[in-house]
Design a protein around this motif. Structure first.
Motif, PDB file in Angstrom:
ATOM      1  N   GLY A 232       0.912  -1.138  -0.069  1.00  0.00           N
ATOM      2  CA  GLY A 232       0.080   0.099  -0.153  1.00  0.00           C
ATOM      3  C   GLY A 232       0.711   1.378  -0.028  1.00  0.00           C
ATOM      4  N   THR A 237       0.498   3.065  -8.175  1.00  0.00           N
ATOM      5  CA  THR A 237       0.181   4.196  -8.723  1.00  0.00           C
ATOM      6  C   THR A 237       1.042   4.945  -9.042  1.00  0.00           C
ATOM      7  N   THR A 375       5.942   9.137  -1.296  1.00  0.00           N
ATOM      8  CA  THR A 375       4.365   9.495  -1.609  1.00  0.00           C
ATOM      9  C   THR A 375       3.784   9.655  -0.672  1.00  0.00           C
ATOM     10  N   GLU A 404      -3.137  11.853  -5.920  1.00  0.00           N
ATOM     11  CA  GLU A 404      -3.378  10.666  -6.674  1.00  0.00           C
ATOM     12  C   GLU A 404      -3.424  10.897  -8.279  1.00  0.00           C
TER      13      GLU A 404
END
Ligand SMILES: Nc1nc2c(ncn2[C@@H]2O[C@H](COP(=O)(O)OP(=O)(O)OP(=O)(O)O)[C@@H](O)[C@H]2O)c(=O)[nH]1
Length: 425
Positions: A232, A237, A375, A404
């Motif tokens: 995660g 992404t 991130t 995002e």
């Protein structure tokens, strides 16, 4: 009467009939003519019968000649226009079907609010800036530091996630600086920027520029980027965003979906790749992660791709067997290109804070990291943890993520980062 007899006798003579006209012949001719007249009249009346008008209203409503003329003209006009309509319709049917005229595309005034990277970064780091560095800065009022306030500064700096080594060094320097006249918040921030910059800029200078900018001179020389991290952290992404940035520069990108544990991660990656125009290689039935990495690199080499990016499954740095599996995935690539992977990037979630240093140490020991990607700096007040890791491991930060969207990932620029973190103009 005699005249009529004479007229009749003349008629007999001229038509060469040997007859003698008398009174009876006159009566006979008169009767015949009368009959003929009656017949003509009968025929005339039968052709245009007149209506019997009974009431004064009927008489009043009886159309006059003018009315009739107008009605007939109207009928003729109606007939003519009906004919014309019919003629037009026929002409349309006969002529090749006209393409409907394209309706000019309505220009929808879309208000696209362009947010600059500087603003995105500042917004993303605002929590770290106000909740951590703003608080520390406010202690410096330009009137020097007594023991109590110095203790307060120390406490806040230790909690600022920059790591204990840097914190100790900073406090020592600050004790001296704060004695200077007029050393206020502004001076504190400037001092801090100079200090942190000197700690990090040497390491930051080692980032491979191929990570940011596709170099046409390297066309077809597949650069392999392996992306690792805990579950995660934002690997998938980030890979999606990175692939988008590289294809936008004209690079050919192949992405290997090496996460064979989580099908949803592969689907998520596929969506990103489709959007980016990158080719994605997924696991064949029963394949292991090393096999997918190998297949992806083989495809990238065969197709002369410029980049091959490998998305690995998330794993805890404390799980020895999973870390070993990662090593195997890396080593198998060397069968195809002994210099691969050219980049091994660790994705770190900024929320992790000080634990991020432990993660980075473990991944670095196992794989030898070449870069870091920070991130979720937008959702955390611990964005300062990047500083301690760079200083301790001497591994540079390649990218920073503050959201995002594709635009929320960008090259890590030390000066920009420190300005945003310390809220300096
Ligand atoms: N706010 C914010 N969210 C982010 C950022 N980067 C990634 N995310 C979100 O974090 C979540 C996890 O991201 P993934 O890319 O799936 O993480 P992963 O490391 O691939 O996850 P695993 O495959 O489970 O290991 C997703 O909801 C992302 O949208 C960021 O910079 N800011």
């Amino acid at each position: 009467m005699n005249d009529l007899i004479k007229l009749l006798q003349n008629l007999y003579d001229q038509t060469g009939q040997n007859l003698t006209a008398d009174i009876n012949h006159v009566y006979g001719a008169g009767g015949g003519l009368s009959l003929l007249l009656v017949l003509v009249l009968f025929l005339l009346f039968r052709k245009s019968p007149t209506k019997k008008l009974e009431t004064p209203e009927q008489i009043k409503d009886q159309p006059t000649f003018k009315d009739e003329v107008e009605q007939v003209s109207a009928e003729i006009e109606a007939k003519q226009s009906a004919d014309e309509v019919e003629k037009d319709a026929l002409a349309k049917e006969e002529s090749p079907k006209e393409e409907p005229t394209p309706v000019a595309e309505e220009k929808v005034e879309e208000k696209v609010v362009e947010i600059s990277w500087r603003d995105r970064l500042r917004k993303g780091l605002s929590r770290s800036s106000s909740e951590v560095w703003g608080k520390i800065g406010a202690i410096f009022t330009g009137k020097g530091l007594d023991d109590d306030t110095l203790e307060e500064v120390e406490e806040l700096l230790y909690g600022a996630d920059i790591g204990p080594t840097i914190a100790v060094e900073l406090i020592e320097g600050l004790e001296e600086e704060a004695k200077k006249d007029g050393f206020g918040e502004k001076e504190f921030k400037k001092y801090l920027k100079t200090f942190l910059d000197s700690k990090m800029n040497g390491v930051q200078a080692t980032v491979d520029s191929d990570l940011y900018k596709f170099n046409e001179a390297n066309r077809g020389k597949t650069k392999v980027i392996m992306v690792v991290g805990v579950n995660g952290a934002g690997k998938t992404t980030t890979i999606g965003k990175l692939a988008t940035k590289l294809t936008a520069q004209g690079a050919k990108v192949v992405v290997g979906a090496c996460d064979t544990f989580r099908a949803a991660a592969v689907d998520q990656l596929e969506v990103w790749c489709q959007r980016a125009g990158a080719q994605m290689i997924r696991a064949k039935e029963g394949a292991n992660p090393s096999g997918v990495g190998y297949d992806a690199l083989q495809t990238a080499i065969n197709e002369g791709a410029d980049y091959c990016i490998l998305d690995t499954a998330g794993r805890l740095h404390t799980k020895g067997n999973l870390m070993e599996e990662l090593k195997k995935s890396r080593d198998v690539l060397k069968k195809l290109d002994d210099s691969a992977p050219h980049q091994t990037l660790l994705v770190i979630d900024a929320i992790t804070g000080q634990n991020a240093l432990r993660q980075a140490e473990e991944f670095n020991n196992t794989l030898g990291l070449s870069g870091l990607i920070f991130t979720k700096c937008d959702g955390s007040s611990k964005a300062g943890s990047a500083i301690g890791i760079v200083d301790k491991l001497k591994v540079p930060i390649a990218y920073i993520g503050v959201g995002e969207q594709v635009e929320d990932l960008n090259i890590f620029n030390l000066s920009e980062y420190l300005d945003a973190l310390l809220d300096l103009e």
